[in-house]
Design a protein around this motif. Structure first.
Motif, PDB file in Angstrom:
ATOM      1  N   LEU A   7      36.063 -16.135  -7.202  1.00 52.77           N
ATOM      2  CA  LEU A   7      36.372 -14.940  -6.424  1.00 52.77           C
ATOM      3  C   LEU A   7      35.358 -14.766  -5.308  1.00 52.77           C
ATOM      4  CD1 LEU A   7      37.169 -12.539  -9.389  1.00 52.77           C
ATOM      5  CD2 LEU A   7      38.786 -13.724  -7.904  1.00 52.77           C
ATOM      6  N   LYS A   8      35.803 -14.265  -4.175  1.00 54.23           N
ATOM      7  CA  LYS A   8      34.924 -14.043  -3.034  1.00 54.23           C
ATOM      8  C   LYS A   8      33.808 -13.073  -3.425  1.00 54.23           C
ATOM      9  CE  LYS A   8      34.868 -12.620   1.729  1.00 54.23           C
ATOM     10  NZ  LYS A   8      35.611 -12.137   2.872  1.00 54.23           N
ATOM     11  N   SER A   9      32.610 -13.323  -2.918  1.00 54.14           N
ATOM     12  CA  SER A   9      31.457 -12.488  -3.227  1.00 54.14           C
ATOM     13  C   SER A   9      31.638 -11.086  -2.660  1.00 54.14           C
ATOM     14  CB  SER A   9      30.196 -13.112  -2.632  1.00 54.14           C
ATOM     15  OG  SER A   9      29.093 -12.255  -2.857  1.00 54.14           O
ATOM     16  N   THR A  10      31.102 -10.122  -3.372  1.00 47.72           N
ATOM     17  CA  THR A  10      31.113  -8.739  -2.904  1.00 47.72           C
ATOM     18  C   THR A  10      29.988  -8.467  -1.905  1.00 47.72           C
ATOM     19  OG1 THR A  10      29.771  -8.101  -4.809  1.00 47.72           O
ATOM     20  CG2 THR A  10      32.172  -7.903  -5.036  1.00 47.72           C
ATOM     21  N   ASN A  11      29.056  -9.391  -1.758  1.00 48.00           N
ATOM     22  CA  ASN A  11      27.924  -9.225  -0.845  1.00 48.00           C
ATOM     23  C   ASN A  11      28.326  -9.719   0.550  1.00 48.00           C
ATOM     24  OD1 ASN A  11      25.530  -9.498   0.625  1.00 48.00           O
ATOM     25  ND2 ASN A  11      24.356 -10.183  -1.151  1.00 48.00           N
ATOM     26  N   GLU A  16      31.189 -17.569   3.680  1.00 50.77           N
ATOM     27  CA  GLU A  16      32.383 -18.148   3.058  1.00 50.77           C
ATOM     28  C   GLU A  16      32.036 -19.519   2.486  1.00 50.77           C
ATOM     29  OE1 GLU A  16      35.616 -17.021   2.734  1.00 50.77           O
ATOM     30  OE2 GLU A  16      34.860 -15.082   3.421  1.00 50.77           O
ATOM     31  N   ALA A  17      32.735 -19.896   1.458  1.00 50.40           N
ATOM     32  CA  ALA A  17      32.539 -21.215   0.855  1.00 50.40           C
ATOM     33  C   ALA A  17      32.984 -22.304   1.826  1.00 50.40           C
ATOM     34  CB  ALA A  17      33.306 -21.319  -0.445  1.00 50.40           C
ATOM     35  N   ALA A  18      32.281 -23.420   1.814  1.00 47.91           N
ATOM     36  CA  ALA A  18      32.614 -24.551   2.682  1.00 47.91           C
ATOM     37  C   ALA A  18      33.892 -25.262   2.225  1.00 47.91           C
ATOM     38  CB  ALA A  18      31.458 -25.540   2.723  1.00 47.91           C
ATOM     39  N   ALA A  19      34.239 -25.106   0.946  1.00 50.59           N
ATOM     40  CA  ALA A  19      35.415 -25.781   0.379  1.00 50.59           C
ATOM     41  C   ALA A  19      35.876 -24.991  -0.837  1.00 50.59           C
ATOM     42  CB  ALA A  19      35.047 -27.207  -0.034  1.00 50.59           C
ATOM     43  N   PRO A  20      37.128 -25.200  -1.261  1.00 51.41           N
ATOM     44  CA  PRO A  20      37.572 -24.559  -2.509  1.00 51.41           C
ATOM     45  C   PRO A  20      36.808 -25.145  -3.697  1.00 51.41           C
ATOM     46  CG  PRO A  20      39.393 -25.718  -1.417  1.00 51.41           C
ATOM     47  CD  PRO A  20      38.157 -26.000  -0.642  1.00 51.41           C
ATOM     48  N   PHE A  21      36.685 -24.366  -4.735  1.00 49.25           N
ATOM     49  CA  PHE A  21      35.999 -24.816  -5.950  1.00 49.25           C
ATOM     50  C   PHE A  21      37.020 -25.071  -7.043  1.00 49.25           C
ATOM     51  CE2 PHE A  21      32.766 -22.465  -3.688  1.00 49.25           C
ATOM     52  CZ  PHE A  21      31.634 -23.237  -3.858  1.00 49.25           C
ATOM     53  N   LEU A 107      27.306 -31.668  -1.578  1.00 46.32           N
ATOM     54  CA  LEU A 107      27.816 -30.703  -2.550  1.00 46.32           C
ATOM     55  C   LEU A 107      27.413 -29.290  -2.154  1.00 46.32           C
ATOM     56  CD1 LEU A 107      26.657 -32.354  -5.888  1.00 46.32           C
ATOM     57  CD2 LEU A 107      29.000 -32.162  -5.128  1.00 46.32           C
ATOM     58  N   GLU A 108      28.280 -28.332  -2.456  1.00 47.78           N
ATOM     59  CA  GLU A 108      27.903 -26.920  -2.411  1.00 47.78           C
ATOM     60  C   GLU A 108      28.037 -26.379  -3.814  1.00 47.78           C
ATOM     61  OE1 GLU A 108      29.784 -22.831  -0.787  1.00 47.78           O
ATOM     62  OE2 GLU A 108      29.232 -24.266   0.790  1.00 47.78           O
ATOM     63  N   GLN A 109      27.028 -25.618  -4.235  1.00 46.74           N
ATOM     64  CA  GLN A 109      27.067 -24.986  -5.544  1.00 46.74           C
ATOM     65  C   GLN A 109      26.728 -23.509  -5.384  1.00 46.74           C
ATOM     66  OE1 GLN A 109      24.417 -28.045  -7.521  1.00 46.74           O
ATOM     67  NE2 GLN A 109      26.031 -27.816  -9.064  1.00 46.74           N
ATOM     68  N   ARG A 110      27.394 -22.686  -6.172  1.00 46.50           N
ATOM     69  CA  ARG A 110      27.157 -21.246  -6.147  1.00 46.50           C
ATOM     70  C   ARG A 110      26.931 -20.756  -7.567  1.00 46.50           C
ATOM     71  NH1 ARG A 110      29.912 -18.336  -1.235  1.00 46.50           N
ATOM     72  NH2 ARG A 110      29.583 -19.988   0.280  1.00 46.50           N
ATOM     73  N   VAL A 111      25.861 -20.006  -7.749  1.00 44.95           N
ATOM     74  CA  VAL A 111      25.604 -19.347  -9.022  1.00 44.95           C
ATOM     75  C   VAL A 111      26.134 -17.931  -8.879  1.00 44.95           C
ATOM     76  CG1 VAL A 111      23.854 -18.559 -10.653  1.00 44.95           C
ATOM     77  CG2 VAL A 111      23.563 -20.751  -9.462  1.00 44.95           C
ATOM     78  N   ILE A 112      27.025 -17.548  -9.799  1.00 44.97           N
ATOM     79  CA  ILE A 112      27.622 -16.218  -9.722  1.00 44.97           C
ATOM     80  C   ILE A 112      27.532 -15.499 -11.062  1.00 44.97           C
ATOM     81  CG2 ILE A 112      29.243 -16.957  -7.930  1.00 44.97           C
ATOM     82  CD1 ILE A 112      31.454 -16.615 -10.172  1.00 44.97           C
ATOM     83  N   ASN A 113      27.593 -14.173 -10.999  1.00 43.70           N
ATOM     84  CA  ASN A 113      27.787 -13.359 -12.186  1.00 43.70           C
ATOM     85  C   ASN A 113      29.287 -13.387 -12.444  1.00 43.70           C
ATOM     86  OD1 ASN A 113      28.682 -10.939 -13.601  1.00 43.70           O
ATOM     87  ND2 ASN A 113      26.557 -10.262 -13.482  1.00 43.70           N
TER      88      ASN A 113
END
Length: 160
Positions: A7-11, A16-21, A107-113
């Protein structure tokens, strides 16, 4: 774990993400990851990204690169930290290949809650392909590229 996009970040500061995950990994926070105030150390966040990279590559093609003479090594890391992480948060790392070079993977990586979709950190990693036997750079194996494209469900751009 196979997923179809985070889901898109609330911040509003989070780009925006460089690619779909299509890959995510649930993270178990360890006691040694946390300081006396319950904050997770930024080094631990990078370790979580490493765990997710390993899981991601195993999902793409098992131990294909690690069981052969060819391997990948991280040659560049860029990380942005957007919000503190705490011991009691449900964290996930989302991973995607954003582009390929003849001898490299980005690679792009995102740490999310995972409850709030708040992006905690974004990591961008360049990994170079090399031969173990010669310790010299090597072209990415076409079979591995095909497997990565199938997993990502798109043609991966190739940058020289």
């Amino acid at each position: 774990m196979r997923k179809s996009n985070y889901l898109k970040s609330t911040n509003p500061r989070v780009p925006e993400a460089a690619a779909p995950f299509h890959h995510s990994l649930d993270i178990q926070v360890r006691f040694t990851d946390v300081d006396m105030l319950g904050h997770i150390n930024n080094n631990a966040i990078l370790s979580y990204m490493d765990l997710a990279k390993l899981d991601y590559f195993q999902e793409i093609n098992g131990d294909f690169l690690q069981s052969r003479d060819q391997a990948l090594a991280v040659v560049n890391i860029n990380a942005d930290f957007y919000s503190q992480s705490f011991i009691n948060e449900p964290l996930q790392v989302w991973t995607a290949v954003t582009s390929l070079g003849p001898k490299s993977v980005v690679l792009e990586q995102r740490v999310i809650n995972s409850d709030t979709s708040e992006t905690k950190a974004i990591g961008r990693f360049v990994m170079a392909c090399f031969r173990r036997s010669t310790a010299k750079s090597d072209l990415l194996d076409p079979d591995w590229v095909s497997a990565a494209e199938a997993f990502e469900e798109r043609t991966l751009s190739r940058k020289s």
